[in-house]
Write a protein that holds these residues in place. Structure first.
Motif, PDB file in Angstrom:
ATOM      1  N   SER A   1      54.408  40.918  45.991  1.00 36.14           N
ATOM      2  CA  SER A   1      54.420  41.506  44.638  1.00 36.14           C
ATOM      3  C   SER A   1      53.005  41.810  44.166  1.00 36.14           C
ATOM      4  O   SER A   1      52.612  41.458  43.043  1.00 36.14           O
ATOM      5  N   LEU A   2      52.258  42.453  45.016  1.00 41.06           N
ATOM      6  CA  LEU A   2      50.851  42.711  44.702  1.00 41.06           C
ATOM      7  C   LEU A   2      50.694  43.650  43.518  1.00 41.06           C
ATOM      8  O   LEU A   2      51.500  44.569  43.314  1.00 41.06           O
ATOM      9  N   LYS A   3      49.648  43.384  42.753  1.00 38.59           N
ATOM     10  CA  LYS A   3      49.335  44.146  41.553  1.00 38.59           C
ATOM     11  C   LYS A   3      47.954  44.782  41.698  1.00 38.59           C
ATOM     12  O   LYS A   3      47.115  44.280  42.455  1.00 38.59           O
ATOM     13  N   PRO A   4      47.673  45.851  40.976  1.00 40.16           N
ATOM     14  CA  PRO A   4      46.337  46.453  41.051  1.00 40.16           C
ATOM     15  C   PRO A   4      45.220  45.452  40.744  1.00 40.16           C
ATOM     16  O   PRO A   4      44.132  45.538  41.337  1.00 40.16           O
ATOM     17  N   GLU A   5      45.480  44.500  39.874  1.00 42.10           N
ATOM     18  CA  GLU A   5      44.455  43.513  39.539  1.00 42.10           C
ATOM     19  C   GLU A   5      44.202  42.507  40.653  1.00 42.10           C
ATOM     20  O   GLU A   5      43.285  41.683  40.553  1.00 42.10           O
ATOM     21  N   ASP A   6      44.980  42.565  41.726  1.00 44.68           N
ATOM     22  CA  ASP A   6      44.703  41.735  42.898  1.00 44.68           C
ATOM     23  C   ASP A   6      43.657  42.368  43.813  1.00 44.68           C
ATOM     24  O   ASP A   6      43.235  41.765  44.802  1.00 44.68           O
ATOM     25  N   THR A   7      43.242  43.573  43.490  1.00 45.96           N
ATOM     26  CA  THR A   7      42.242  44.271  44.299  1.00 45.96           C
ATOM     27  C   THR A   7      40.924  43.517  44.320  1.00 45.96           C
ATOM     28  O   THR A   7      40.466  43.018  43.291  1.00 45.96           O
ATOM     29  N   GLY A   8      40.310  43.443  45.506  1.00 41.78           N
ATOM     30  CA  GLY A   8      39.024  42.795  45.647  1.00 41.78           C
ATOM     31  C   GLY A   8      38.738  42.456  47.090  1.00 41.78           C
ATOM     32  O   GLY A   8      39.553  42.730  47.975  1.00 41.78           O
ATOM     33  N   VAL A   9      37.597  41.859  47.304  1.00 42.49           N
ATOM     34  CA  VAL A   9      37.261  41.331  48.623  1.00 42.49           C
ATOM     35  C   VAL A   9      37.712  39.867  48.660  1.00 42.49           C
ATOM     36  O   VAL A   9      37.354  39.079  47.778  1.00 42.49           O
ATOM     37  N   TYR A  10      38.480  39.550  49.659  1.00 43.43           N
ATOM     38  CA  TYR A  10      39.029  38.204  49.816  1.00 43.43           C
ATOM     39  C   TYR A  10      38.217  37.442  50.859  1.00 43.43           C
ATOM     40  O   TYR A  10      38.039  37.926  51.988  1.00 43.43           O
ATOM     41  N   TYR A  11      37.751  36.268  50.464  1.00 45.08           N
ATOM     42  CA  TYR A  11      36.907  35.453  51.310  1.00 45.08           C
ATOM     43  C   TYR A  11      37.612  34.149  51.689  1.00 45.08           C
ATOM     44  O   TYR A  11      38.231  33.500  50.840  1.00 45.08           O
ATOM     45  N   CYS A  12      37.437  33.763  52.915  1.00 45.47           N
ATOM     46  CA  CYS A  12      37.925  32.478  53.402  1.00 45.47           C
ATOM     47  C   CYS A  12      36.812  31.438  53.224  1.00 45.47           C
ATOM     48  O   CYS A  12      35.626  31.756  53.408  1.00 45.47           O
ATOM     49  N   ASN A  13      37.205  30.232  52.883  1.00 42.08           N
ATOM     50  CA  ASN A  13      36.239  29.152  52.653  1.00 42.08           C
ATOM     51  C   ASN A  13      36.726  27.877  53.319  1.00 42.08           C
ATOM     52  O   ASN A  13      37.907  27.561  53.292  1.00 42.08           O
TER      53      ASN A  13
END
Length: 115
Positions: free
Chosen positions: A84-96
């Protein structure tokens, strides 16, 4: 040498799904808490989800009920299932990865939610 390598990002329409993976090497994976963070343009990096070494997950309020974090200790890999992805989920996703004072980051994978 510690490496966290993310994969699975891409362009998806609103309401769609993506599954991110993060393959870890150079760390004792089973004792590390593993997390996913994201950074949108012009914003600070924020926590999305974390899973403890014991397998307990925690989520940001903005993704609860839509995202699921999991880990496979046999494969030294952590996943983030995003529905259920939303436009506000846009970004660079980093693993930590985090254990005591040892904190490592991956290079990031871009997620774009747009029609």
């Amino acid at each position: 040498q510690v490496q966290l390598v993310e994969s699975g990002g891409g362009l998806v329409q609103p309401g769609g799904s993506l599954r991110l993976s993060c393959a870890a090497s150079g760390i004792l994976f089973t004792i590390n808490n593993m997390g996913w963070y994201r950074q949108a343009p012009g914003k600070q990096r924020e926590l999305v989800a974390v899973i403890t070494s014991g397998g307990s997950p925690n989520y940001a309020d903005s993704v609860k009920g839509r995202f699921t974090i999991s880990r496979d200790n046999a494969k030294n890999t952590v996943y983030l299932q995003m529905n259920s992805l939303k436009p506000e989920d846009t970004g660079v996703y980093y693993c930590n990865s985090n254990y005591a004072n040892y904190n490592y980051w991956g290079q990031g994978t871009q997620v774009t939610v747009s029609s």
